[in-house]
Write an enzyme that holds these catalytic residues in place. Structure first.
Site, PDB file in Angstrom:
ATOM      1  N   GLN A  63       7.513  -4.263  -7.045  1.00 29.90           N
ATOM      2  CA  GLN A  63       7.696  -3.278  -8.104  1.00 29.90           C
ATOM      3  C   GLN A  63       7.664  -1.852  -7.587  1.00 29.90           C
ATOM      4  O   GLN A  63       7.995  -0.914  -8.307  1.00 29.90           O
ATOM      5  CB  GLN A  63       6.616  -3.460  -9.171  1.00 29.90           C
ATOM      6  N   CYS A  69       4.598  -4.187 -13.480  1.00 29.71           N
ATOM      7  CA  CYS A  69       4.061  -5.488 -13.091  1.00 29.71           C
ATOM      8  C   CYS A  69       4.287  -6.565 -14.152  1.00 29.71           C
ATOM      9  O   CYS A  69       4.613  -7.710 -13.839  1.00 29.71           O
ATOM     10  CB  CYS A  69       2.573  -5.373 -12.771  1.00 29.71           C
ATOM     11  N   HIS A 360      -3.298  -5.184 -14.731  1.00 31.62           N
ATOM     12  CA  HIS A 360      -2.232  -5.728 -13.890  1.00 31.62           C
ATOM     13  C   HIS A 360      -1.884  -7.135 -14.332  1.00 31.62           C
ATOM     14  O   HIS A 360      -2.763  -7.921 -14.704  1.00 31.62           O
ATOM     15  CB  HIS A 360      -2.701  -5.733 -12.429  1.00 31.62           C
ATOM     16  N   ASN A 382       2.122 -12.244  -6.605  1.00 31.03           N
ATOM     17  CA  ASN A 382       2.068 -10.835  -6.977  1.00 31.03           C
ATOM     18  C   ASN A 382       3.451 -10.216  -6.853  1.00 31.03           C
ATOM     19  O   ASN A 382       4.414 -10.858  -6.428  1.00 31.03           O
ATOM     20  CB  ASN A 382       1.055 -10.100  -6.088  1.00 31.03           C
TER      21      ASN A 382
END
Length: 442
Positions: A63, A69, A360, A382
């Site tokens: 990102q 996110c 997040h 992630n």
């Protein structure tokens, strides 16, 4: 009211000067970052899991310097079925496409709320909360549902990243400046009894113009695009579709069937929770959660992974997360041994006193079940690129999940025991409550 006593400082200096641990910590931590020095061994965290979804998404996404996110976690979840159906080795949906429409809708929603609240004093907590960050990159999963319903998705090649989508600070700065200016104009016009509808529409047009300059013009939901690609065998293909048609044909996810589950120990479990005045799309779904215990959230995560489904989740990142080593665990950081620092507040108190909130969003793609039949660690995908963690993946312990995670997303048919609660009257939280925080960590 008593000020700091200088005599006390001198006495404390003498006390600390006799402490060898304090001397060593002072010498070391004045030279380098505590989060890189006061850590344990990574060997305690094997990067092996008893259950991992197959296939996982590829490639690992990034990102960059944006707070997208939640959109990356969403598109990483959705892309798997597209890649399978089209026999692709790697594939990404356009995060920028959802990012553009989310920000445009947020600006419009903000202006509508300013009109709705024009009679409130500008210094009221609600109006000030609205003015605080109306163009935030972050979001809640309910906002994803609104976007998927209204604009659907497109492949990344159809609407790719540009500089501003990866580094959004300047666009946000300019839009916030304009929106606050517009807020004053709208409030003054309402006070004079003027019709503000055409005025607001002109403001949205100006916002749209600024956004297209920075981000480019995105496809419209019903507008045809042509996408050319190679499959995993290097065979050429071409698809002509619209965003809405593409979603229906290739994405195997019923956004209307998704439920956001939270763990908020401040409020009773097995209740619905609503964040008032929080949304991105005017007239869209309300931000609602089902509040359940950590034990239930854990069982739901394990159930989904065993069913070969990834889990969208929200945590307080980067609390007790080592970005480079890819460890998410309280015990990995040796602050207590070196500093005498220990986090003593329980989860509910941390939320109440402003110490913790969801920041997040990521995906859980694997779980390790111990010999006792209980999960002890999770595999986390992630969106910070391959240079962080284990080639982009992180290891999260069960304790971390219970203490620093707040939200998961499941399907309604996975919570049959609690389905009757979905139609009950929710507990209402104000816009500024921590449960209304937008996941936007980068």
């Amino acid at each position: 009211m008593a000020a700091v006593n200088i005599k006390d400082l001198k006495a404390w200096d003498a006390e600390f000067g006799d402490d060898p641990t304090h001397k060593l910590a002072s010498t070391v931590l004045q030279q380098q970052a505590a989060q890189d020095l006061l850590i344990g061994s990574s060997s305690k965290y094997p990067n092996v899991f008893s259950h991992v979804i197959d296939p996982e998404g590829a490639p690992i996404t990034n990102q960059k310097s944006s707070g997208r996110c939640w959109l990356f976690a969403t598109t990483n979840m959705l892309r798997r079925t597209v890649a399978q159906k089209l026999e692709l080795k790697e594939f990404q949906l356009s995060q920028s496409y959802l990012f553009f429409y989310d920000k445009l809708e947020k600006c419009n929603y903000f202006l509508e709320k300013i009109i709705d609240t024009w009679e409130e004093d500008v210094g009221s907590r609600l109006v000030q909360a609205l003015l605080l960050d109306p163009t935030c990159d972050g979001g809640q999963f309910t906002m994803v549902q609104n976007l998927l319903e209204k604009v659907a998705v497109v492949p990344l090649d159809v609407y790719p990243d540009v500089f501003t989508s990866t580094s959004s600070a300047k666009l946000n700065e300019l839009l916030k400046s304009k929106l606050r200016e517009f807020a004053e104009v709208l409030r003054d016009a309402k006070a004079k009894g003027e019709d503000v509808v055409p005025l607001k529409d002109q403001m949205v047009k100006e916002v749209y113009k600024i956004m297209t300059v920075f981000l480019g013009t995105p496809p419209k939901p019903d507008e045809e695009f042509t996408w050319e690609y190679y499959d995993k065998d290097k065979k050429y293909h071409k698809i002509t579709s619209t965003p809405v048609q593409f979603y229906k044909e290739y994405v195997d996810f019923d956004y209307a069937n998704a439920v956001s589950i939270i763990n908020d120990p401040r409020n009773p479990y097995e209740t619905m929770v609503k964040v008032k005045d929080l949304n991105n799309v005017a007239g869209g779904r309300e931000v609602l959660y089902l509040n359940l215990s950590n034990e239930v959230l854990t069982s739901l995560v394990v159930k989904r992974i065993k069913s070969n489904k990834p889990v969208f989740f929200g945590s307080h990142t980067p609390k007790y997360m080592h970005r480079k080593k890819g460890i998410m665990d309280i015990e990995f950081f040796k602050y207590s041994e070196a500093l005498g620092f220990k986090q003593n507040q329980p989860k509910a108190s941390r939320v109440k006193y402003g110490e913790s909130l969801m920041t997040h969003a990521m995906l859980i793609t694997g779980v390790n079940i111990g010999e006792d039949g209980k999960p002890n660690r999770y595999r986390v995908e992630n969106s910070w690129g391959k240079d962080n963690g284990f080639d982009g993946y992180f290891i999260m312990t069960q304790e971390y999940f219970e203490q620093w995670c707040y939200q998961i997303v499941v399907d309604k048919d996975e919570i049959e025991e609690y389905a009757h609660l979905l139609d009950t009257t929710p507990i209402e939280l104000p816009l500024w409550d921590p449960m209304g925080a937008l996941a936007c960590d980068c």
